[in-house]
Design a protein around this motif. Structure first.
Motif, short mmCIF file in Angstrom:
data_model
loop_
_atom_site.label_atom_id
_atom_site.label_comp_id
_atom_site.label_asym_id
_atom_site.label_seq_id
_atom_site.Cartn_x
_atom_site.Cartn_y
_atom_site.Cartn_z
N ASN A 1 0.87 -1.13 -0.27
CA ASN A 1 0.09 -0.09 -0.05
C ASN A 1 0.81 1.18 0.10
OD1 ASN A 1 -2.40 1.34 -0.01
ND2 ASN A 1 -3.09 0.60 1.97
N GLY A 2 2.29 0.92 -0.42
CA GLY A 2 2.97 2.26 -0.50
C GLY A 2 3.68 3.00 0.77
N TYR B 1 3.64 9.53 9.26
CA TYR B 1 2.94 9.19 8.17
C TYR B 1 1.67 9.99 8.48
CZ TYR B 1 1.28 5.46 10.96
OH TYR B 1 0.65 4.79 12.25
N ASP B 2 1.04 10.31 7.22
CA ASP B 2 -0.36 11.05 7.43
C ASP B 2 -1.56 9.88 7.60
OD1 ASP B 2 0.58 13.45 7.44
OD2 ASP B 2 0.33 14.18 5.38
N PRO B 3 -2.59 10.38 8.11
CA PRO B 3 -3.63 9.50 8.11
C PRO B 3 -4.38 9.13 6.84
CG PRO B 3 -4.45 11.38 9.15
CD PRO B 3 -2.98 11.70 8.68
N ASN B 4 -4.06 9.73 5.81
CA ASN B 4 -5.08 9.64 4.53
C ASN B 4 -4.51 8.58 3.76
OD1 ASN B 4 -2.76 11.00 3.85
ND2 ASN B 4 -3.91 12.30 2.50
N LEU B 5 -3.49 7.65 3.95
CA LEU B 5 -2.97 6.67 3.08
C LEU B 5 -3.32 5.42 3.51
CD1 LEU B 5 0.45 8.66 3.30
CD2 LEU B 5 -0.95 8.44 1.13
N GLY B 6 -4.18 5.14 4.43
CA GLY B 6 -4.72 3.67 4.78
C GLY B 6 -3.77 2.78 5.50
N TRP B 7 -2.78 3.56 6.06
CA TRP B 7 -1.56 2.75 6.88
C TRP B 7 -1.89 2.76 8.46
CZ3 TRP B 7 2.54 6.30 4.49
CH2 TRP B 7 2.65 6.08 3.12
N GLN C 1 -1.11 5.58 -2.26
CA GLN C 1 0.13 5.11 -2.67
C GLN C 1 0.17 3.57 -2.96
OE1 GLN C 1 2.56 8.55 -0.72
NE2 GLN C 1 3.55 6.62 -0.51
N SER C 2 -1.21 3.18 -3.29
CA SER C 2 -1.10 1.52 -3.36
C SER C 2 -0.45 1.22 -4.77
CB SER C 2 -2.74 1.24 -3.90
OG SER C 2 -2.78 0.11 -4.20
N TRP D 1 9.39 8.12 -6.58
CA TRP D 1 8.41 6.75 -6.39
C TRP D 1 7.06 7.54 -6.39
CZ3 TRP D 1 7.17 3.56 -1.55
CH2 TRP D 1 6.33 2.29 -1.96
N ARG E 1 7.96 14.47 0.07
CA ARG E 1 6.67 13.97 -0.82
C ARG E 1 6.74 15.04 -1.89
NH1 ARG E 1 2.99 13.18 4.53
NH2 ARG E 1 4.55 12.28 5.82
N ASP F 1 -8.73 15.73 0.06
CA ASP F 1 -8.15 14.39 -0.15
C ASP F 1 -9.17 13.53 -1.02
OD1 ASP F 1 -5.95 13.20 0.99
OD2 ASP F 1 -7.49 11.40 1.69
#
Lengths: 662, 458
Positions: free
Chosen positions: A468-469, A477-483, B64-65, B225, B269, B326
């Protein structure tokens, strides 16, 4: 060399002249002096193990701090700089100060026993390796004085365990942190190479009569391969570290971009060392597993020649795949393809080992004890780590996975699920032999399950994080990346893993002092170390055994009469040559290592003077060099003779021949 | 991707059996703990299985998938990954089943069993061993062939598309990205001076067209990336690397530096915005213009001055993102291309003075505004970007003020605070070489004016 001939050879050296006072052989067996002057491979192995376990706990604590920072997005538990120090030190500590020395502890303690030897070939060099390792460990960690006491410019290493140039240059790392890293690794390299040469000579020359190479226990084989890997791969990092040290201190331009240096060169030099290093971490583990599975299945290792040969192939191919760490450096199509194929090729000998381990279980009478649980856990976890390894070998797919959490998941499956599980298995397995006590099955198994569950809950979600990158070495990390969820689960898992390790080590420490005492050959073992009383006497073998079969002790147990006759004859012959010959202890290896520590402190902790003359940096370095020189000088003066031990019929020492020199 | 389940279940079973091992005469307390451990293990397995569709990480469809991809390069890499997954999964199931079977079948079940006559001391079976080696080689060939294909297909723009490929140069700096369009020209002054177009942190590319990115580094090693478009390639000093990317259709993509590059690596980023042919041409035309100067005639009604009067307090590492932005980032980006509503020309002019007075121009370029520094991001069209501080914060008034108020609190070690090379930043290195002294101090009014000025640069 035949054992009887060898002892005859040694008796010849004993007519040495009286020693000057400074060269009196230390006789302390206990207390601080006893430990500092010991040359007994078992005591040195014990110390290696003790230091390794301490650093394993330090590295584990660092890991828990890292996981705590990543528990939730945008966490401010640690500063970026401290986090970067943490992951650098976690990696460096676990690789160089935990897994390698813990393997070395087993090499030292077990390998001479497995080949029927009374010590390693060069006992004092062995002590020197140990103390130089300790010096390197001190230098690597001395930088913590910066963050702890607030001393500016001093910090523990923070440029990554792989120290990619040009981040390590004076411009981008102006403080002392990189210097600590350079000198720490240099000392550890000296220690590892000295120890490995010692093991190679020991295995090749000091095998008991009848112990042909194809009768060596697999653990000893893996010790041999690991030693060769260390001797062949460490020079690359040594050279690279010298170059980066010269760039930092003497204005050379090996990696200095402004002077036309090539940062990519560092990566090649580092990984030509770094990839074999991975096998240095895993081959001993494979050796331990190859001892435990046959013992607890009560049958010989399935396909011994192929297991040994696959170990050799892994070691050999290990030098041909370094650039798979560099698939994203733009090497070009042909180089990428070649390294991808070579990497895939390694999967074959690795897979072969797994097949043979399963073959060993097949048809056996499997005793499900704690070491066996860890060993089976190893096989499962190592398989998963192996599969994600093959995924990385597909270079285009690796372009997405490289430097992501997928890689972190992969190598923790190999290094915890692999190396650490095997080392934990080995500790339980050989504990009765080393200390004559056994670890409680219940607590052992409980710790296994807590560790096993904690480990998987920590690292399995990281595969998903990587896909998931999520990149490595990021303090936030930010909360909008699904991590968020996966990170939270991983952090909780790491706490469970921490609890499991705590249980494991508390139980081990308890057993060391209070555990149930057991008789010799507790597991009904197959290899020679189990023929000894526990803990083994300082001379190991009352009579040097004669080996008739691959599983030498198993054969002895099944041919008692034949062996008894043979041993009586050998005992007589040996007594005729003057009894059991033992090497003297010595303080000089310790002094030589102490000198290296002083050199490293001089080089790392002080800044160069800009005016001519001897400042603290040069001064301390010279003093250290002198101390090392003195250590080595007296070491060579004191000679290499030893003393004799005589035993009565029941194996009791009848005359402590400490100063018996004739 | 449900690999853990068979493992966990198999081990759950082993756990069950080992804890009730007949040799261990466990006291009651022990068996209670054993029962609890068993229950915990079972529960963990159940949670993992049942939760799989609720837990979001299972879906792996984040910004970032590498699984939900939007370009041919990433797709080829994904397809290869899926092949390796299937091969691994099949082998894992087969080998795992045999291993589990052997473990259960040959387990000693009682004390007698354990001490029974030792099993036959067989040493192996060459035929089985050799056939397993051949089988593993064959399995690897299945992976090797698409790997070889993938290496050649993804390394550079395919031959057929090479003539039409769009070329951009990306340069990594600690800790931001510079994007240079060498084929496009931009105005340097009103008299017709020309320069290649330069922008920062947001790479705009044509959609549906192959893009070849030339990768350079100013200082240490970085890595470029954009997971949804393709794998990473490193930016290494003294080395000319290239990266081939293509976006299927217009979109807004998240990117990140993927090689540890010092203190602020985690927050280095960037974004990639892919536009269709027409919109891309419009964007290029807009970017070629000089920095926008706001005069009262083109501004609408002035806004009340009090709107940013109080500076919000931010926690360390606090996120600088909003949900609205977002969910529809491309829409947010398009909105950014138009001038802000309620622009205050007087405030903007004041901001321009602040920019000038504090020597910001030593490092930043704003074409047409007498600012030509090259060591920091080009700000000529800063107001049209969706993010700031190296793609870390959303480019709104609050976040911009947070950034210019105290950049060090946002990005550890950053050069706007410490300066770069001989240029001083917010602080200046003391001549003695030890410690720093304050170089730039902004008042609240300065900050508000500077925000208005920078946001006017559309």
């Amino acid at each position: 060399m035949d054992a009887t001939v060898k002892s005859a050879h040694l008796t010849h050296e004993e007519h040495a002249p009286a020693q000057p006072a400074l060269l009196t052989h230390p006789s302390a067996k206990y207390g601080l002096m006893g430990w500092l002057t010991t040359v007994d491979h078992k005591k040195i192995g014990f110390l290696y193990g003790l230091f390794a376990l301490i650093f394993f706990l330090v590295g584990g604590f660092e890991a828990l701090l890292i996981r705590t920072q990543l528990m939730k997005p945008n966490n401010d538990f640690m500063s970026a700089q401290l986090y970067n120090t943490m992951f650098t030190m976690h990696g460096t500590t676990m690789i160089f100060l935990a897994v390698m020395p813990l393997s070395a502890a087993f090499f030292n303690f077990i390998m001479p026993l497995q080949i029927g030897a009374r010590d390693v070939a060069f006992p004092r060099l062995n002590a020197f390796s140990l103390w130089t390792f300790v010096a390197g460990a001190i230098i690597l960690n001395v930088g913590w004085i910066g963050p702890i006491f607030g001393i500016e410019g001093h910090n523990a290493p923070d440029a990554g365990w792989y120290g990619y140039s040009p981040l390590t240059s004076k411009v981008f790392s102006p403080g002392h942190s990189v210097d600590y890293w350079i000198m720490g690794l240099q000392l550890l390299g000296v220690a590892s190479i000295a120890a490995s040469l010692n093991f190679i000579v020991t295995i090749i020359n000091m095998r008991a009569p009848g112990m042909t190479m194809m009768r060596l226990p697999v653990f000893t084989w893996m010790t041999l391969f690991t030693a060769f890997l260390i001797v062949l791969s460490f020079p690359f990092i040594t050279i690279a570290l010298v170059e980066v040290m010269m760039d930092r201190n003497f204005g050379t331009s090996f990696f200095e971009v402004s002077g036309g240096g090539m940062p990519i060169l560092w990566q090649h030099l580092f990984w030509v060392f770094g990839h074999p290093e991975v096998y240095i971490l895993i081959l001993p583990a494979m050796g331990i597993i190859s001892e435990i599975l046959p013992t607890f299945s009560r049958k010989p290792l399935f396909g011994y020649p192929i297991v040994v040969f696959s170990g050799a192939s892994i070691g050999f191919l290990g030098f041909a795949v370094w650039s798979h760490h560099m698939f994203t450096t733009g090497m070009g199509t042909v180089a990428t393809a070649a390294f991808a194929l070579a990497t895939m090729a390694i999967a074959v000998p690795t897979g072969v080992k797994i097949f043979n381990w399963i073959g060993t279980l097949w048809g056996g009478h499997i005793m499900m004890r704690t070491p066996m649980m860890f060993a089976l856990g190893f096989v499962w976890m190592f398989m998963i780590g192996g599969f994600s390894g093959v995924m990385h070998s597909a270079a285009p797919a690796d372009a997405q996975q490289n430097d992501s959490y997928f890689v972190i998941a992969h190598f923790h499956y190999v290094l915890i699920g692999g190396s650490i599980f095997a080392l934990l298995a080995g500790l339980h397995y050989w504990f009765p032999l080393m200390f004559g006590r056994k670890v409680s099955e219940f607590w052992g198994k409980l710790s296994f399950w807590v560790i096993f569950i904690g480990f998987n809950v920590t690292f399995f979600p990281m595969h998903f994080l990587g896909l998931n990158g999520m990149p490595r070495r990021t303090f936030t990390y930010d909360p909008n990346l699904g991590w968020d969820t996966a990170n939270f689960i991983a952090t909780m898992g790491s706490y469970v893993l921490g609890i499991g390790m705590t249980i494991y080590f508390i139980v081990l420490a308890y057993t060391f002092f209070k555990g149930e005492k057991v008789k010799k050959d507790y597991w009904d073992g197959r290899t020679l170390e189990w023929s000894l009383d526990n803990p083994p006497p300082e001379y190991n073998f009352r009579v040097i055994p004669t080996v008739h079969d691959r599983d030498a002790w198993w054969y002895e147990k099944n041919h008692k009469e034949e062996i008894a006759k043979e041993q009586a004859a050998h005992a007589k012959a040996e007594e005729a040559h003057g009894g059991i010959h033992m090497p003297f202890g010595s303080i000089w290896p310790f002094v030589a290592s102490l000198g290296l520590l002083i050199v490293a402190i001089g080089v790392t902790m002080f800044t160069s003077k800009t005016t001519p003359g001897i400042g603290p940096k040069l001064g301390l370095t010279l003093v250290g060099g002198l101390v090392t020189f003195i250590g080595i000088y007296f070491w060579s003066l004191e000679g290499n003779e030893g003393y004799h031990i005589h035993l009565d019929k029941d194996g009791k020492v009848i005359e402590d021949g400490h100063h018996d020199k004739h | 991707m449900q690999k853990p389940s068979p493992t966990l279940l198999a081990f759950g079973d082993i756990a069950y059996q080992t804890f009730s091992f007949p040799h261990d005469h466990m006291p009651t307390l022990h068996s209670t703990i054993a029962r609890c451990a068993r229950a915990a293990a079972a529960l963990a397995g159940v949670v993992l299985l049942a939760g799989c569709d609720k837990i979001n990480f299972w879906r792996m469809d984040g910004h970032q998938s590498t699984i939900v991809v939007e370009g041919p390069v990433a797709r080829e890499q994904l397809d290869l990954f899926i092949i390796t997954c299937w091969v691994s999964l099949v082998i894992f199931i087969v080998v795992g089943a045999v291993l589990a079977y052997a473990t259960f079948k040959f387990r000693a079940r009682s004390a007698d069993d354990e001490h029974a006559e030792p099993p036959p001391q067989g040493h192996g079976n060459p035929l089985i061993e050799l056939s397993l080696i051949v089988a593993s080689v064959l399995a690897l060939v299945v992976i090797a062939i698409p790997t070889m294909k993938g290496i050649w297909n993804t390394y550079d723009v395919p031959e057929a598309e090479r003539k039409d490929a769009y070329e951009v140069t990306a340069t990594g700096y600690q800790w931001w990205f510079k994007f240079e369009y060498k084929s496009e020209t931009a105005m340097t002054d009103a008299k017709g001076g020309k320069t290649p177009l330069i922008t920062a942190n947001e790479l705009v590319i044509p959609a549906g067209r192959a893009v070849r990115i030339h990768l350079r580094s100013f200082d240490v090693i970085h890595s470029f990336w954009v997971p949804k478009l393709g794998g990473k390639v490193d930016m290494i000093p003294n080395r000319a690397n290239i990266l081939y990317l293509k976006a299927d259709k217009p979109g807004y993509f998240w990117g990140q530096c993927a090689e540890y590059c010092g203190d602020s690596h985690a927050v280095m980023r960037f974004r990639v915005i892919a536009l269709d042919k027409k919109e891309f041409a419009e964007w290029l035309e807009q970017q070629a213009q000089l920095g926008r100067t706001v005069t009262p005639s083109i501004a609408s009604t002035p806004a009340p001055r009090g709107q940013f009067a109080a500076l919000r307090q931010f926690k360390e590492n606090e996120a600088g993102i909003t949900i609205a932005y977002d969910t529809e980032p491309l829409k947010a980006w398009r909105t950014k291309q138009d001038p802000e509503k309620n622009e205050d020309p007087a405030l903007i002019a004041q901001g321009r003075e602040v920019f000038k007075k504090n020597s910001c121009a030593n490092c930043h370029t704003i074409r047409g505004h007498d600012a030509g520094g090259v060591t920091a991001p080009d700000l000529t069209h800063f107001g049209s970007r969706t993010t700031l501080a190296g793609g870390l914060l959303e480019n709104d008034a609050t976040q911009l003020r947070r950034w210019i108020h105290d950049p060090l609190a946002v990005k550890p070690g950053n050069k706007m605070h410490f300066g770069v090379g001989a240029m001083a930043g917010y602080v200046k290195k003391n001549d003695s070489g030890k410690g720093y002294t304050r170089n730039i101090t902004l008042t609240a009014d300065d900050e508000v004016a500077l925000v208005a000025y920078l946001h006017s640069l559309k």
